[in-house]
Design an enzyme around this catalytic site. Structure first.
Site, PDB file in Angstrom:
ATOM      1  N   SER A 170       0.833  -1.192   0.000  1.00 24.03           N
ATOM      2  CA  SER A 170       0.000   0.000   0.000  1.00 24.03           C
ATOM      3  C   SER A 170       0.869   1.242   0.000  1.00 24.03           C
ATOM      4  O   SER A 170       2.053   1.190  -0.334  1.00 24.03           O
ATOM      5  CB  SER A 170      -0.944  -0.028   1.209  1.00 24.03           C
ATOM      6  OG  SER A 170      -1.830   1.059   1.165  1.00 24.03           O
ATOM      7  N   TYR A 200      -4.694   7.937  -7.733  1.00 29.41           N
ATOM      8  CA  TYR A 200      -3.748   7.027  -7.065  1.00 29.41           C
ATOM      9  C   TYR A 200      -4.284   6.624  -5.691  1.00 29.41           C
ATOM     10  O   TYR A 200      -4.273   5.436  -5.326  1.00 29.41           O
ATOM     11  CB  TYR A 200      -2.396   7.716  -6.926  1.00 29.41           C
ATOM     12  CG  TYR A 200      -1.362   6.937  -6.153  1.00 29.41           C
ATOM     13  CD1 TYR A 200      -0.753   5.817  -6.700  1.00 29.41           C
ATOM     14  CD2 TYR A 200      -0.987   7.319  -4.867  1.00 29.41           C
ATOM     15  CE1 TYR A 200       0.202   5.089  -5.990  1.00 29.41           C
ATOM     16  CE2 TYR A 200      -0.035   6.615  -4.156  1.00 29.41           C
ATOM     17  CZ  TYR A 200       0.560   5.503  -4.719  1.00 29.41           C
ATOM     18  OH  TYR A 200       1.500   4.799  -3.998  1.00 29.41           O
ATOM     19  N   LYS A 204      -5.217   2.823  -4.265  1.00 32.13           N
ATOM     20  CA  LYS A 204      -4.551   2.230  -3.114  1.00 32.13           C
ATOM     21  C   LYS A 204      -5.532   1.926  -1.986  1.00 32.13           C
ATOM     22  O   LYS A 204      -5.394   0.916  -1.276  1.00 32.13           O
ATOM     23  CB  LYS A 204      -3.433   3.159  -2.616  1.00 32.13           C
ATOM     24  CG  LYS A 204      -2.192   3.132  -3.508  1.00 32.13           C
ATOM     25  CD  LYS A 204      -1.586   1.737  -3.558  1.00 32.13           C
ATOM     26  CE  LYS A 204      -0.298   1.679  -4.355  1.00 32.13           C
ATOM     27  NZ  LYS A 204       0.269   0.320  -4.394  1.00 32.13           N
TER      28      LYS A 204
END
Length: 337
Positions: A170, A200, A204
């Protein structure tokens, strides 16, 4: 301070064959993760696009492992290193990689979704997904769910303390997901320099959702998300540093930021290695957990929400089904963990 990789138990590959699969293992955090798993006796499949890059990394890993073992009266038995071709921007490539792996191995002890991209310009893959969403979330989701039967079979044949593990790399960047942004949202807004980071973050956070849902769906498999630290000295930021004129400004900013707050790729890999090998981590106590720089931590409220995790899972299964790909349906919606 994180313990050194040699702190964790080694396995004798002659007596106990352990198999690991890692995406993006030819450079950065992935390279050092491969190095230490190989030294710990694992048969490591390095999944990547470039055969030449992976084979170059394999040669370097073998030399580095020999150097680390030199002078040791009883050096550990090293494992194996294999190339597995996969392109995370293609679901067909992911499915082919799963098929190839399944014909070679009947067991899988470690699945490390390490590869990723960061802050790219808006683009859509051949599969119709935004590039960061597919590379950082959808393809790891597909790889993991397709390999779940192998992981569950491995769990059934293993002692509880040797349960197979799924590790998702992560990022602190997931905290930029200030609210739940559906994966269905295109997020193609101006200016890209701002919204690329939100895309992004969404990807994640969705990766953490997958970890939590798999922990709920397959409790015999230990699933964890790991933020390795701010690893700045990699090629992840080349899209920014290669920009005409202003690229040098970004290069300087990234160097300064890395010097003040960053960790090296090797230091970042120590966080991954701990989650791979620390015997104190168990499905009963750590399933679905989030680790930051090797220590138990908390993801933000969006990534931690099991309600959002179930929505993300359902959307992804539906999108894959529309492309002729079956994936496990979501289990009954759990309470927030």
């Amino acid at each position: 301070m994180l313990a050194a990789p040699d702190t964790w138990p080694f396995v004798d590959p002659v007596k106990d064959r352990r198999v690991a699969l890692i995406t993006g293992g030819s450079s950065g955090v992935g390279y050092y993760t491969v190095l230490h798993l190989y030294r710990h006796g694992y048969a490591v499949y390095i999944a990547g696009r470039s055969r030449s890059r992976v084979h170059k990394a394999i040669t370097e890993v073998k030399h580095a492992a020999a150097a680390l073992n030199r002078g040791d009266d009883k050096p550990p038995r090293v494992g194996e290193l294999h190339f597995l071709e996969v392109d995370l921007a293609s679901v067909e490539s992911v499915l082919h990689a799963v098929d190839v792996f399944g014909r070679r191995e009947a067991r899988l002890h470690l699945l490390i979704n390490n590869a990723g991209v960061i802050a790219l310009p808006y683009a859509v893959t051949q599969d119709g997904f935004e590039i960061q969403l597919q590379t950082n979330f959808i393809s790891p989701f597909l790889l993991t769910t397709q390999l779940l039967p192998v992981l569950e079979a491995t769990a059934a044949a293993s002692a509880p303390e040797a349960a197979p593990r799924v590790i998702y790399l992560s990022s602190l960047g997931h905290k930029l997901a200030l609210r739940y942004w559906s994966p269905a949202l295109s997020f193609n807004y101006w200016p890209n320099v701002v919204f690329t980071w939100f895309r992004y973050a969404r990807a994640k956070a969705a990766g953490i959702h997958t970890v939590k849902m798999i922990a709920h769906r397959s409790p015999s498999v230990l699933s964890m998300a790991v933020h390795p630290g701010l690893v700045m000295n990699t090629n992840l930021f080349t899209n920014w540093t290669r920009l005409p004129i202003i690229g040098i400004v970004f290069w300087c900013l990234f160097q300064i930021f890395g010097w003040l707050f960053g960790v090296t790729a090797e230091e970042g890999a120590s966080a991954t290695i701990r989650c791979c090998l620390d015997p104190s981590l168990t499905p009963a106590t750590d399933n679905g957990a989030y680790f930051a720089k090797g220590e138990r931590s908390e993801a933000n409220h969006v990534a931690s929400s099991m309600t959002y995790a179930a929505e993300t899972w359902a959307w992804t299964v539906s999108e894959l089904a529309s492309r002729g790909i079956s994936a496990p349906s979501a289990p009954p919606r759990p309470k927030d963990l």
